[in-house]
Design a protein around this motif. Sequence first.
Motif, PDB file in Angstrom:
ATOM      1  N   HIS A 137       0.836  -1.205   0.000  1.00 39.21           N
ATOM      2  CA  HIS A 137       0.000   0.000   0.000  1.00 39.21           C
ATOM      3  C   HIS A 137       0.865   1.247   0.000  1.00 39.21           C
ATOM      4  CE1 HIS A 137      -3.574  -2.338   1.200  1.00 39.21           C
ATOM      5  NE2 HIS A 137      -2.742  -3.007   1.988  1.00 39.21           N
ATOM      6  N   ARG A 138       0.296   2.342  -0.506  1.00 39.03           N
ATOM      7  CA  ARG A 138       0.893   3.659  -0.302  1.00 39.03           C
ATOM      8  C   ARG A 138       0.597   4.064   1.138  1.00 39.03           C
ATOM      9  NH1 ARG A 138       2.126   6.575  -5.125  1.00 39.03           N
ATOM     10  NH2 ARG A 138       1.395   5.471  -6.979  1.00 39.03           N
ATOM     11  N   ALA A 139       1.381   4.962   1.702  1.00 38.22           N
ATOM     12  CA  ALA A 139       1.213   5.334   3.119  1.00 38.22           C
ATOM     13  C   ALA A 139      -0.126   6.018   3.373  1.00 38.22           C
ATOM     14  CB  ALA A 139       2.352   6.238   3.564  1.00 38.22           C
ATOM     15  N   ASP A 140      -0.661   6.724   2.401  1.00 35.32           N
ATOM     16  CA  ASP A 140      -1.946   7.402   2.604  1.00 35.32           C
ATOM     17  C   ASP A 140      -3.126   6.632   2.014  1.00 35.32           C
ATOM     18  OD1 ASP A 140      -1.016   7.849   0.056  1.00 35.32           O
ATOM     19  OD2 ASP A 140      -1.561   9.964  -0.011  1.00 35.32           O
ATOM     20  N   CYS A 141      -2.933   5.349   1.769  1.00 34.28           N
ATOM     21  CA  CYS A 141      -4.024   4.488   1.295  1.00 34.28           C
ATOM     22  C   CYS A 141      -5.081   4.390   2.390  1.00 34.28           C
ATOM     23  CB  CYS A 141      -3.494   3.093   0.947  1.00 34.28           C
ATOM     24  SG  CYS A 141      -4.787   1.941   0.415  1.00 34.28           S
ATOM     25  N   PRO A 142      -6.362   4.497   2.056  1.00 33.51           N
ATOM     26  CA  PRO A 142      -7.404   4.432   3.079  1.00 33.51           C
ATOM     27  C   PRO A 142      -7.448   3.095   3.819  1.00 33.51           C
ATOM     28  CG  PRO A 142      -8.375   4.771   0.892  1.00 33.51           C
ATOM     29  CD  PRO A 142      -6.911   4.766   0.732  1.00 33.51           C
ATOM     30  N   LEU A 143      -6.869   2.056   3.241  1.00 34.26           N
ATOM     31  CA  LEU A 143      -6.903   0.750   3.903  1.00 34.26           C
ATOM     32  C   LEU A 143      -5.887   0.642   5.038  1.00 34.26           C
ATOM     33  CD1 LEU A 143      -7.327  -1.577   0.813  1.00 34.26           C
ATOM     34  CD2 LEU A 143      -9.079  -0.772   2.375  1.00 34.26           C
ATOM     35  N   VAL A 144      -4.803   1.436   4.979  1.00 34.54           N
ATOM     36  CA  VAL A 144      -3.777   1.338   6.023  1.00 34.54           C
ATOM     37  C   VAL A 144      -3.532   2.662   6.740  1.00 34.54           C
ATOM     38  CG1 VAL A 144      -2.585  -0.610   4.971  1.00 34.54           C
ATOM     39  CG2 VAL A 144      -1.882   1.719   4.394  1.00 34.54           C
ATOM     40  N   GLY A 146      -3.445   5.411   9.237  1.00 32.08           N
ATOM     41  CA  GLY A 146      -3.778   5.482  10.658  1.00 32.08           C
ATOM     42  C   GLY A 146      -3.632   4.172  11.395  1.00 32.08           C
ATOM     43  N   LYS A 147      -3.246   3.113  10.733  1.00 29.36           N
ATOM     44  CA  LYS A 147      -3.068   1.819  11.412  1.00 29.36           C
ATOM     45  C   LYS A 147      -1.630   1.725  11.921  1.00 29.36           C
ATOM     46  CE  LYS A 147      -6.543  -0.886   9.076  1.00 29.36           C
ATOM     47  NZ  LYS A 147      -6.841  -2.095   8.358  1.00 29.36           N
TER      48      LYS A 147
END
Length: 183
Positions: A137-144, A146-147
Amino acid sequence: MRAARTAQRSPTASSAASRAARLRAVHPTLWAAFAALAVGAVLCVIGWYGISGERFAERQLPYLASCTVPGAALIVAGAVLLAHGRGALAAARVEELYGLLVAVEGEDPAAVRAERAAAPLATSDDLLIVPEGRLLHRADCPLVAGKATAVPPDADVLASGATTPCPICAPPHGAGAAADPEA
């Protein structure tokens, strides 16, 4: 057709104009319904009063034909108009509430939807992976985003080809694409 007219105007102007148009369209129907009910009730009362004063059936028929039957027909027509008017008023209120839910103050809803569709979900060049996960994933992907469990991938994981790019954020995939400075 209403939606097309509403989309052409600004949300504030369209809501005021459409509300006025709905009121002009619905209120005459309601007034006609109440008038038909009132006139029908008056005719039924007159017919009943005329029939009650006559002893023989042949002398009651004119009252029945001229007052009671038309009065009953007007009552039925008034009830139908009232039901239609209230249904149209309810539909107008639902349409107005829907317009309030989707309207964005000062912006064209179609332009907002097009802007959202054209904007990329993630643009960061930093890559993350969830431990024991297979998607990169990219760092600002909504899937990751804030995790706390998402970490930068190791160079070994990238080199082995065990990961696949996330279909949501579409990061660059390859051994040289890692954000890890050691790689």
